[in-house]
Design an enzyme around this catalytic site. Structure first.
Site, PDB file in Angstrom:
ATOM      1  N   HIS A  30      -5.898   3.725   4.022  1.00 47.76           N
ATOM      2  CA  HIS A  30      -5.417   3.280   5.329  1.00 47.76           C
ATOM      3  C   HIS A  30      -5.939   1.861   5.543  1.00 47.76           C
ATOM      4  O   HIS A  30      -6.998   1.500   5.029  1.00 47.76           O
ATOM      5  CB  HIS A  30      -5.974   4.140   6.467  1.00 47.76           C
ATOM      6  CG  HIS A  30      -5.495   5.557   6.495  1.00 47.76           C
ATOM      7  ND1 HIS A  30      -6.058   6.535   5.701  1.00 47.76           N
ATOM      8  CD2 HIS A  30      -4.549   6.164   7.245  1.00 47.76           C
ATOM      9  CE1 HIS A  30      -5.462   7.692   5.960  1.00 47.76           C
ATOM     10  NE2 HIS A  30      -4.538   7.496   6.895  1.00 47.76           N
ATOM     11  N   ASP A  46      -9.419   1.760   6.793  1.00 47.95           N
ATOM     12  CA  ASP A  46     -10.429   2.227   5.844  1.00 47.95           C
ATOM     13  C   ASP A  46     -11.022   1.060   5.070  1.00 47.95           C
ATOM     14  O   ASP A  46     -12.232   0.988   4.862  1.00 47.95           O
ATOM     15  CB  ASP A  46      -9.827   3.190   4.816  1.00 47.95           C
ATOM     16  CG  ASP A  46      -9.181   4.397   5.434  1.00 47.95           C
ATOM     17  OD1 ASP A  46      -9.696   4.857   6.470  1.00 47.95           O
ATOM     18  OD2 ASP A  46      -8.172   4.874   4.890  1.00 47.95           O
TER      19      ASP A  46
END
Length: 441
Positions: free
Chosen positions: A105, A108
């Site tokens: 993501h 992330d």
């Protein structure tokens, strides 16, 4: 003195994990051999393993009743420096495991900034590091995605949000994530993460939200074609968490959503075991349904806890269930752009970094063993033969004519009366077939 990302740094293991008989470090794959041929493909190419960024390097070991249990160096200090440390640790883990792909993501890999512009700069800074690692021989990107669920602005959803400015913000965030995914050579782009739905009809305009979600999906597909992204757009079905009524509840619901938006030929699904169970289905059911509907794309491989009612995201170890998974994947024609992404967490008491290695190795081996069992099932043909025999009547002249629309209701009724049809039920032989399945394991 070793540093993070070098052998003996974050992980104690120095040499990559090898297939059994080739291991020099005491830890080897018993079943997984990337170069072993399985039904005409290398095992690595059949399974296409990916390690996810979020659970492996971002989850701190929290649960609804407890705080962080993992002591990782990047959880402290400057967030961008921590993001750089995660890159080093991540590609070291990928090297040790020998996996061909990873996933992420946007939030992330890089911290969220005070503005979207700052967040975009952070993502692009780390994406440059990822590009260098890939260029240097690291694993490829299976897929990227945008986190449209963690920030409080998304508490009412992203595409389905009642505020058009949140919809716009989410669209802008997705644009950057898609750009980065394309630039890194990603093979897919995944949408959603859990908040496309509603909690009560007392404050919800259901039709309006469905229209919004459909438009958001179309914007993504339109942009994919505009920038020349050749990968697959995927939606991940996700029931119950955290929203009670999800617009992406299961494969069937997603298919209806795609048909409503006119995108059933453009978007496929990324299926997760834990989500399938929470939706009241088996894992293999969701894969078979996606294949039947022509939208099978990729898989997040994990498992839930049958004694708990939420998404525990444990590493998949059940060889019987994984065998059924592999059978359905092979029947669907195998992966094209998709793969098996380890959307899985080590347990919050597994606090050592090396626990990440052992968790992945164990699940990789379980999947490999399952693939070999599935190969026997497919090659032997006994199981598929029973299915073919059960539906054999539909391959006859009348069965084909009825399905082809060559018989009216009156025609069918007349034939039944003229022939004096009195069909009798036949055993489905479920117990025999369950025993047959076990014989391959």
């Amino acid at each position: 003195m070793t540093t993070l990302g070098t052998p003996g740094g974050f992980f104690t293991l120095a040499d990559p994990v090898r297939p059994a008989g080739k291991a020099g470090n005491g830890l080897g794959y018993r079943w997984y051999d990337p170069d072993r041929m399985v039904l005409g493909k290398r095992m690595e190419d059949q399974l296409r393993f990916a390690v996810c960024w979020w659970h492996s390097f971002c989850w701190p070991g929290t649960d609804p009743f407890g705080g962080e249990t993992f002591d990782r160096p990047w959880f402290k200090g400057d967030p961008m420096q921590g993001a750089r440390q995660k890159v080093e640790a991540g590609f070291e883990l990928f090297r040790l495991l020998g996996v061909p792909f990873f996933t992420f993501h946007d939030r992330d890999i890089a911290p969220e900034g005070a503005t979207l512009a700052e967040s975009d700069r952070n993502v692009r800074t780390i994406a440059d590091l990822l590009a260098a690692k890939i260029e240097a021989g690291g694993p490829k990107l299976l897929w990227g995605t945008a986190n449209l669920f963690s920030n409080r602005r998304f508490m009412g959803g992203a595409g389905s949000n009642p505020d058009p400015d949140v919809f716009a913000y989410a669209a802008a965030q997705v644009k950057t994530a898609m750009d980065v995914t394309k630039e890194l050579g990603g093979e897919n782009y995944v949408l959603w993460g859990g908040r496309e739905g509603y909690e009560t009809l007392l404050n919800t305009d259901l039709k309006r939200e469905l229209d919004q979600v459909g438009r958001f999906l179309n914007l993504v597909v339109e942009y994919k074609h505009k920038i020349g992204f050749t990968g697959t757009i995927l939606i991940e079905p996700k029931p119950k968490e955290p929203t009670k009524h999800q617009y992406d509840f299961d494969v069937g619901t997603v298919y209806g959503l795609l048909c409503r938006a006119g995108l059933d030929k453009e978007v496929k699904v990324n299926i997760e075991q834990n989500h399938a169970i929470l939706a009241g289905h088996s894992f293999e059911h969701e894969i078979a349904m996606a294949s039947a509907l022509g939208i099978f794309g990729s898989i997040d491989i994990n498992r839930g806890d049958n004694l708990l009612g939420w998404d525990t995201d444990q590493f998949a170890m059940d060889v019987t269930e994984l065998t059924m998974m592999c059978v359905e994947i092979l029947k669907a024609g195998g992966f094209t752009t998709g793969g098996l992404n380890f959307d899985a967490k080590i347990r919050r008491q597994s606090i050592d970094p090396d626990d990440l290695i052992h968790a992945h190795v164990g699940s990789i081996d379980a999947c490999a063993r399952a693939l070999l069992a599935a190969e026997k099932i497919i090659t032997d043909g006994t199981l598929s033969g029973h299915v073919a025999d059960r539906y054999a009547g539909w391959d006859g002249a009348e069965g084909k004519a009825m399905l082809a629309g060559e018989r009216s209701l009156e025609d069918i009724a007349a034939r039944v009366h003229k022939a004096g049809l009195d069909p009798q039920p036949k055993s489905g032989r479920q117990e025999y077939l369950e025993g047959l399945l076990n014989s391959y394991l």
